[in-house]
Design a protein around this motif. Structure first.
Motif, PDB file in Angstrom:
ATOM      1  N   ALA A  14       1.203  -1.526  -0.372  1.00  9.33           N
ATOM      2  CA  ALA A  14      -0.139  -0.238   0.561  1.00  9.33           C
ATOM      3  C   ALA A  14       0.877   0.999   0.161  1.00  9.33           C
ATOM      4  CB  ALA A  14      -0.425  -0.139   1.166  1.00  9.33           C
ATOM      5  N   GLU A  15       1.539   1.219  -0.839  1.00  7.98           N
ATOM      6  CA  GLU A  15       2.807   2.187  -0.880  1.00  7.98           C
ATOM      7  C   GLU A  15       2.207   3.480  -1.079  1.00  7.98           C
ATOM      8  OE1 GLU A  15       5.346   1.542  -4.189  1.00  7.98           O
ATOM      9  OE2 GLU A  15       6.757   0.571  -2.450  1.00  7.98           O
ATOM     10  N   CYS A  16       0.615   4.073  -1.686  1.00  7.11           N
ATOM     11  CA  CYS A  16       0.285   5.293  -1.909  1.00  7.11           C
ATOM     12  C   CYS A  16      -0.614   5.236  -1.071  1.00  7.11           C
ATOM     13  CB  CYS A  16      -0.848   4.726  -3.313  1.00  7.11           C
ATOM     14  SG  CYS A  16      -1.755   3.906  -3.518  1.00  7.11           S
ATOM     15  N   GLY A  17      -0.907   4.452  -0.019  1.00  3.86           N
ATOM     16  CA  GLY A  17      -1.673   4.875   0.657  1.00  3.86           C
ATOM     17  C   GLY A  17      -3.215   4.630   0.638  1.00  3.86           C
ATOM     18  N   GLY A  18      -3.177   4.048  -0.349  1.00  2.33           N
ATOM     19  CA  GLY A  18      -5.181   3.803  -0.574  1.00  2.33           C
ATOM     20  C   GLY A  18      -5.427   4.730  -1.554  1.00  2.33           C
ATOM     21  N   SER A  19      -4.370   5.647  -2.465  1.00  4.13           N
ATOM     22  CA  SER A  19      -5.144   6.283  -3.581  1.00  4.13           C
ATOM     23  C   SER A  19      -5.461   5.738  -4.834  1.00  4.13           C
ATOM     24  CB  SER A  19      -4.054   7.486  -3.781  1.00  4.13           C
ATOM     25  OG  SER A  19      -4.110   7.813  -2.194  1.00  4.13           O
ATOM     26  N   ALA A  20      -5.256   3.587  -5.411  1.00  5.59           N
ATOM     27  CA  ALA A  20      -5.532   3.635  -6.124  1.00  5.59           C
ATOM     28  C   ALA A  20      -4.124   4.443  -6.917  1.00  5.59           C
ATOM     29  CB  ALA A  20      -7.002   3.652  -6.363  1.00  5.59           C
ATOM     30  N   MET A  21      -2.731   3.854  -7.039  1.00  9.08           N
ATOM     31  CA  MET A  21      -1.839   4.677  -7.539  1.00  9.08           C
ATOM     32  C   MET A  21      -0.799   3.653  -7.699  1.00  9.08           C
ATOM     33  SD  MET A  21      -3.882   7.317  -8.462  1.00  9.08           S
ATOM     34  CE  MET A  21      -2.796   7.853 -10.308  1.00  9.08           C
ATOM     35  N   CYS A  22      -0.980   2.337  -7.313  1.00  8.71           N
ATOM     36  CA  CYS A  22       0.103   2.002  -6.752  1.00  8.71           C
ATOM     37  C   CYS A  22       0.333   0.321  -7.351  1.00  8.71           C
ATOM     38  CB  CYS A  22       1.549   2.227  -5.626  1.00  8.71           C
ATOM     39  SG  CYS A  22       0.308   1.613  -4.059  1.00  8.71           S
ATOM     40  N   ALA A  23      -0.589  -0.177  -7.248  1.00  5.46           N
ATOM     41  CA  ALA A  23      -1.222  -1.772  -7.338  1.00  5.46           C
ATOM     42  C   ALA A  23      -0.599  -2.817  -6.261  1.00  5.46           C
ATOM     43  CB  ALA A  23      -0.304  -1.744  -9.027  1.00  5.46           C
ATOM     44  N   THR A  24       0.482  -1.570  -5.604  1.00  5.62           N
ATOM     45  CA  THR A  24       1.000  -2.663  -4.347  1.00  5.62           C
ATOM     46  C   THR A  24       0.255  -2.962  -3.287  1.00  5.62           C
ATOM     47  OG1 THR A  24       1.468  -1.132  -2.378  1.00  5.62           O
ATOM     48  CG2 THR A  24       3.174  -1.434  -4.827  1.00  5.62           C
ATOM     49  N   CYS A  25      -1.444  -2.897  -3.439  1.00 11.42           N
ATOM     50  CA  CYS A  25      -2.358  -4.199  -2.595  1.00 11.42           C
ATOM     51  C   CYS A  25      -3.428  -4.834  -3.591  1.00 11.42           C
ATOM     52  CB  CYS A  25      -3.297  -2.918  -2.066  1.00 11.42           C
ATOM     53  SG  CYS A  25      -4.205  -1.880  -3.340  1.00 11.42           S
ATOM     54  N   HIS A  26      -2.167  -5.463  -4.313  1.00 12.54           N
ATOM     55  CA  HIS A  26      -3.138  -5.905  -5.410  1.00 12.54           C
ATOM     56  C   HIS A  26      -3.415  -7.680  -4.941  1.00 12.54           C
ATOM     57  CE1 HIS A  26      -2.134  -9.248  -8.649  1.00 12.54           C
ATOM     58  NE2 HIS A  26      -3.787  -8.805  -8.993  1.00 12.54           N
ATOM     59  N   VAL A  27      -4.690  -7.986  -4.320  1.00 12.19           N
ATOM     60  CA  VAL A  27      -5.394  -9.143  -4.409  1.00 12.19           C
ATOM     61  C   VAL A  27      -6.275 -10.233  -5.656  1.00 12.19           C
ATOM     62  CG1 VAL A  27      -4.810  -9.027  -1.856  1.00 12.19           C
ATOM     63  CG2 VAL A  27      -7.738  -8.157  -3.172  1.00 12.19           C
ATOM     64  N   SER A  28      -6.503 -11.087  -5.421  1.00 13.14           N
ATOM     65  CA  SER A  28      -7.202 -12.097  -5.970  1.00 13.14           C
ATOM     66  C   SER A  28      -8.809 -12.354  -5.546  1.00 13.14           C
ATOM     67  CB  SER A  28      -6.671 -13.596  -6.389  1.00 13.14           C
ATOM     68  OG  SER A  28      -7.533 -13.759  -7.025  1.00 13.14           O
ATOM     69  N   VAL A  29      -9.989 -12.053  -5.368  1.00 10.09           N
ATOM     70  CA  VAL A  29     -10.535 -12.671  -5.055  1.00 10.09           C
ATOM     71  C   VAL A  29     -11.480 -13.565  -5.118  1.00 10.09           C
ATOM     72  CG1 VAL A  29     -13.457 -11.443  -4.363  1.00 10.09           C
ATOM     73  CG2 VAL A  29     -12.078  -9.757  -4.714  1.00 10.09           C
ATOM     74  N   GLU A  30     -11.901 -14.518  -4.237  1.00 11.24           N
ATOM     75  CA  GLU A  30     -11.931 -16.007  -4.476  1.00 11.24           C
ATOM     76  C   GLU A  30     -13.132 -15.523  -5.348  1.00 11.24           C
ATOM     77  OE1 GLU A  30     -10.714 -18.482  -3.227  1.00 11.24           O
ATOM     78  OE2 GLU A  30      -8.712 -17.300  -4.017  1.00 11.24           O
ATOM     79  N   PRO A  31     -14.212 -15.929  -5.385  1.00 14.57           N
ATOM     80  CA  PRO A  31     -15.189 -16.184  -6.460  1.00 14.57           C
ATOM     81  C   PRO A  31     -16.233 -15.943  -5.792  1.00 14.57           C
ATOM     82  CG  PRO A  31     -13.606 -17.795  -7.544  1.00 14.57           C
ATOM     83  CD  PRO A  31     -13.061 -17.491  -6.722  1.00 14.57           C
TER      84      PRO A  31
END
Length: 80
Positions: A14-31
């Protein structure tokens, strides 16, 4: 994302602190838990193309997801 960072969950940078600008909070959502989530918007879609780990069909940025009791995600192997 904020909950993961607050609790020291490994793999959520979460480098950008939640601004959707870094993609370091990438996850895969279980269906089974994807039904009530907001749609991927243009900003999130663009950032998902920049993730360190391969983008999957179920990839999301955790900063864009509301915390719910039934939300199940897998953290990407690499964030940076």
């Amino acid at each position: 994302m904020r909950t993961a960072v607050r609790h020291g969950v490994p793999g959520i940078v979460a480098e950008c602190g939640g601004s959707a600008m870094c993609a370091t909070c990438h996850v895969s959502v279980e269906p089974q838990s994807a039904g009530d989530l907001p749609e991927v918007d243009e900003v999130e879609d663009e950032m998902l193309d920049c993730t360190a780990a391969d983008r999957l069909e179920t990839s999301r940025l955790s900063c864009r997801l509301p915390m719910t009791a039934d939300l199940v995600v897998r953290i990407a192997e690499t964030q940076v």
